[in-house]
Write a protein that holds these residues in place. Structure first.
Motif, PDB file in Angstrom:
ATOM      1  N   ASP A  57       0.853  -1.181   0.000  1.00  0.00           N
ATOM      2  CA  ASP A  57       0.000   0.000   0.000  1.00  0.00           C
ATOM      3  C   ASP A  57       0.892   1.235   0.000  1.00  0.00           C
ATOM      4  OD1 ASP A  57      -2.182   1.668   0.149  1.00  0.00           O
ATOM      5  OD2 ASP A  57      -2.398   1.470   2.311  1.00  0.00           O
ATOM      6  N   GLY A  58       1.219   1.703  -1.176  1.00  0.00           N
ATOM      7  CA  GLY A  58       2.068   2.883  -1.284  1.00  0.00           C
ATOM      8  C   GLY A  58       2.517   3.084  -2.715  1.00  0.00           C
ATOM      9  N   THR A  59       3.105   4.216  -2.947  1.00  0.00           N
ATOM     10  CA  THR A  59       3.532   4.567  -4.295  1.00  0.00           C
ATOM     11  C   THR A  59       4.981   4.165  -4.544  1.00  0.00           C
ATOM     12  OG1 THR A  59       4.355   6.735  -3.645  1.00  0.00           O
ATOM     13  CG2 THR A  59       2.015   6.590  -4.271  1.00  0.00           C
ATOM     14  N   THR A  60       5.313   4.128  -5.809  1.00  0.00           N
ATOM     15  CA  THR A  60       6.698   3.878  -6.206  1.00  0.00           C
ATOM     16  C   THR A  60       7.608   4.934  -5.599  1.00  0.00           C
ATOM     17  OG1 THR A  60       5.959   2.909  -8.284  1.00  0.00           O
ATOM     18  CG2 THR A  60       8.222   3.691  -8.214  1.00  0.00           C
ATOM     19  N   GLU A  61       7.157   6.176  -5.638  1.00  0.00           N
ATOM     20  CA  GLU A  61       7.962   7.276  -5.123  1.00  0.00           C
ATOM     21  C   GLU A  61       8.233   7.110  -3.633  1.00  0.00           C
ATOM     22  OE1 GLU A  61       5.139   7.695  -6.972  1.00  0.00           O
ATOM     23  OE2 GLU A  61       6.030   8.393  -8.841  1.00  0.00           O
ATOM     24  N   ALA A  62       7.215   6.695  -2.896  1.00  0.00           N
ATOM     25  CA  ALA A  62       7.382   6.506  -1.454  1.00  0.00           C
ATOM     26  C   ALA A  62       8.355   5.355  -1.171  1.00  0.00           C
ATOM     27  CB  ALA A  62       6.031   6.245  -0.791  1.00  0.00           C
ATOM     28  N   PHE A  63       8.269   4.276  -1.952  1.00  0.00           N
ATOM     29  CA  PHE A  63       9.176   3.151  -1.768  1.00  0.00           C
ATOM     30  C   PHE A  63      10.608   3.575  -2.090  1.00  0.00           C
ATOM     31  CE2 PHE A  63      11.361  -0.730  -3.146  1.00  0.00           C
ATOM     32  CZ  PHE A  63      11.195  -1.518  -2.012  1.00  0.00           C
ATOM     33  N   GLU A  64      10.796   4.283  -3.209  1.00  0.00           N
ATOM     34  CA  GLU A  64      12.127   4.732  -3.589  1.00  0.00           C
ATOM     35  C   GLU A  64      12.702   5.684  -2.541  1.00  0.00           C
ATOM     36  OE1 GLU A  64      11.201   6.255  -7.483  1.00  0.00           O
ATOM     37  OE2 GLU A  64      11.789   4.369  -8.447  1.00  0.00           O
ATOM     38  N   ALA A  65      11.868   6.546  -1.984  1.00  0.00           N
ATOM     39  CA  ALA A  65      12.336   7.483  -0.943  1.00  0.00           C
ATOM     40  C   ALA A  65      12.797   6.714   0.298  1.00  0.00           C
ATOM     41  CB  ALA A  65      11.229   8.460  -0.585  1.00  0.00           C
ATOM     42  N   LEU A  66      12.059   5.672   0.666  1.00  0.00           N
ATOM     43  CA  LEU A  66      12.448   4.871   1.821  1.00  0.00           C
ATOM     44  C   LEU A  66      13.780   4.162   1.569  1.00  0.00           C
ATOM     45  CD1 LEU A  66      11.806   3.705   4.619  1.00  0.00           C
ATOM     46  CD2 LEU A  66      10.590   1.849   3.456  1.00  0.00           C
ATOM     47  N   VAL A  67      13.947   3.623   0.379  1.00  0.00           N
ATOM     48  CA  VAL A  67      15.208   2.958   0.026  1.00  0.00           C
ATOM     49  C   VAL A  67      16.366   3.938   0.124  1.00  0.00           C
ATOM     50  CG1 VAL A  67      16.484   1.844  -1.860  1.00  0.00           C
ATOM     51  CG2 VAL A  67      14.105   1.182  -1.403  1.00  0.00           C
ATOM     52  N   LYS A  68      16.193   5.148  -0.392  1.00  0.00           N
ATOM     53  CA  LYS A  68      17.259   6.157  -0.327  1.00  0.00           C
ATOM     54  C   LYS A  68      17.559   6.549   1.121  1.00  0.00           C
ATOM     55  CE  LYS A  68      16.629   8.178  -4.854  1.00  0.00           C
ATOM     56  NZ  LYS A  68      16.208   9.353  -5.641  1.00  0.00           N
ATOM     57  N   GLU A  69      16.492   6.638   1.921  1.00  0.00           N
ATOM     58  CA  GLU A  69      16.655   7.018   3.326  1.00  0.00           C
ATOM     59  C   GLU A  69      17.451   5.967   4.096  1.00  0.00           C
ATOM     60  OE1 GLU A  69      13.716   6.861   7.089  1.00  0.00           O
ATOM     61  OE2 GLU A  69      13.011   8.097   5.428  1.00  0.00           O
ATOM     62  N   LYS A  70      17.209   4.713   3.814  1.00  0.00           N
ATOM     63  CA  LYS A  70      17.871   3.625   4.539  1.00  0.00           C
ATOM     64  C   LYS A  70      19.270   3.445   4.026  1.00  0.00           C
ATOM     65  CE  LYS A  70      14.249   2.314   6.912  1.00  0.00           C
ATOM     66  NZ  LYS A  70      14.126   2.021   8.283  1.00  0.00           N
TER      67      LYS A  70
END
Length: 70
Positions: A57-70
């Protein structure tokens, strides 16, 4: 796609329990095959479809942002 109760979506007539993006990210980090599959989907520009297929439940952008954050 419609929302009934938060976290539950009806997609193509089937009820899907949706995962939070961070929960899915943790699954990816724990499973090398899943990580390879995510990277392949991303390189093929089908990450949004991949996330949906895996009940995220989320967008590609949100997933990519989380990956960059981690």
């Amino acid at each position: 796609m419609s929302d009934g109760i938060h976290g539950i979506k009806i997609l193509k007539g089937k009820v899907h329990i949706m995962k939070a993006i961070e929960e899915f990210y943790n699954e990816v980090m724990a499973d090398k095959e899943l990580e390879v599959a995510v990277n392949k989907a991303h390189s093929e520009n089908r990450l949004a479809e991949f996330l949906t297929e895996h009940g995220v439940d989320g967008t590609t952008e949100a997933f990519e942002a989380l990956v960059k954050e981690k």
